[in-house]
Design a protein around this motif. Sequence first.
Motif, short mmCIF file in Angstrom:
data_model
loop_
_atom_site.label_atom_id
_atom_site.label_comp_id
_atom_site.label_asym_id
_atom_site.label_seq_id
_atom_site.Cartn_x
_atom_site.Cartn_y
_atom_site.Cartn_z
N HIS A 104 0.83 -1.20 0.00
CA HIS A 104 0.00 0.00 0.00
C HIS A 104 0.87 1.25 0.00
O HIS A 104 2.01 1.22 0.44
CB HIS A 104 -0.83 0.09 1.29
CG HIS A 104 -1.75 -1.03 1.56
ND1 HIS A 104 -3.08 -1.01 1.23
CD2 HIS A 104 -1.55 -2.22 2.19
CE1 HIS A 104 -3.66 -2.13 1.63
NE2 HIS A 104 -2.75 -2.89 2.22
N HIS B 208 -6.64 -3.47 6.50
CA HIS B 208 -5.90 -2.70 5.49
C HIS B 208 -6.47 -2.84 4.08
O HIS B 208 -6.29 -1.96 3.25
CB HIS B 208 -4.41 -3.09 5.49
CG HIS B 208 -4.16 -4.55 5.23
ND1 HIS B 208 -3.83 -5.01 3.99
CD2 HIS B 208 -4.22 -5.64 6.05
CE1 HIS B 208 -3.68 -6.33 4.05
NE2 HIS B 208 -3.92 -6.74 5.29
N HIS C 244 -2.57 -2.99 -3.61
CA HIS C 244 -3.97 -2.79 -3.20
C HIS C 244 -4.90 -2.60 -4.41
O HIS C 244 -6.01 -3.14 -4.44
CB HIS C 244 -4.04 -1.57 -2.25
CG HIS C 244 -5.27 -1.54 -1.42
ND1 HIS C 244 -5.54 -0.54 -0.52
CD2 HIS C 244 -6.33 -2.39 -1.33
CE1 HIS C 244 -6.71 -0.78 0.07
NE2 HIS C 244 -7.19 -1.90 -0.41
N ASP D 203 -3.47 2.56 -4.98
CA ASP D 203 -2.13 2.29 -4.47
C ASP D 203 -1.76 0.84 -4.75
O ASP D 203 -2.64 -0.02 -4.76
CB ASP D 203 -2.04 2.61 -2.96
CG ASP D 203 -3.03 1.84 -2.10
OD1 ASP D 203 -4.16 1.54 -2.57
OD2 ASP D 203 -2.67 1.53 -0.95
ZN LIG Z 1 -4.09 0.66 0.34
#
Ligand SMILES: [Zn+2]
Length: 273
Positions: free
Chosen positions: A34, A79, A164, A174
């Motif tokens: 990320h 996350h 991500h 990201d």
């Molecule tokens: Zn992320």
Amino acid sequence: MTFAIKNHRLDGVRWNATPNRSSGTITPELIIVHDTAGSSFSSSESWMTNPAAKAAAHLLIGRAGDIVQMGAFNQKLWHAGSSSWKGRQYCNGFSIGIEFDNPGILDKHGAAWTGRRYDEAEDCYSEYHGHVMALPYTEAQIETGAEIVTAICRHYGITELAAHFEISPGRKYDTTPLFPLEKFRSIAKGNADPDPIDADPDADGTVSVDGLNLRRWPSNNDNVIAVLNHGDTIEVIRSGVYANGFPEARWHLVKAASHPELGWVHSAYVNLI
Ligand SMILES: [Zn+2]
């Protein structure tokens, strides 16, 4: 530097537990990388350990290669959000999240959502992002990240790594195209060399063919900014492995003596001294 893992933590790394997690344990099978999209290491650490964020990753890697761990690798941290990987939903249940301190995709002037403008922002490209501006990751954080991914993958037998945006397409952007994703994927697969990713920035070399394209991005799309000839001297600014245009090809960002603008050349056509 090599890292050891004890009790699902990186040995010797600073610990700051986050409340932004579920109870119970997981078996990690995937690493997700990320960007923080934050303004600094400390502000991102504060945010991800604040219950109001309802988000956190296992590790945060700063631009100086500094590290904090916020959850054990067998804890389910928040996350990934809504996500899927190879048909499996909700990746938080089987993945480790690593955040890199980076403001993420910038506007065309190199400004982040915070309003801060980054003079070092670069025009970059991927099939997913198209042409965007982003701030380069630092050598220190990429090298630290590579060592950590090596340690985690060996410890848990993990072979897969995703950004991500790949598990939440259309919702997340990201990491940026400047992240060496293919290099990290090959580290996860266990077939990467453990050497630092970036070339010696002081290395100089020469072009080995006539008609070598100096390109705006590391890809073979329509982006030629100059043509270099045999014997042209180039200075390598940095190097990376990119999948665009060639499968996992190594590219050098260079300053050629014959051209004022920085550009990318395919590594097969240069001789590094
Ligand atoms: Zn992320």
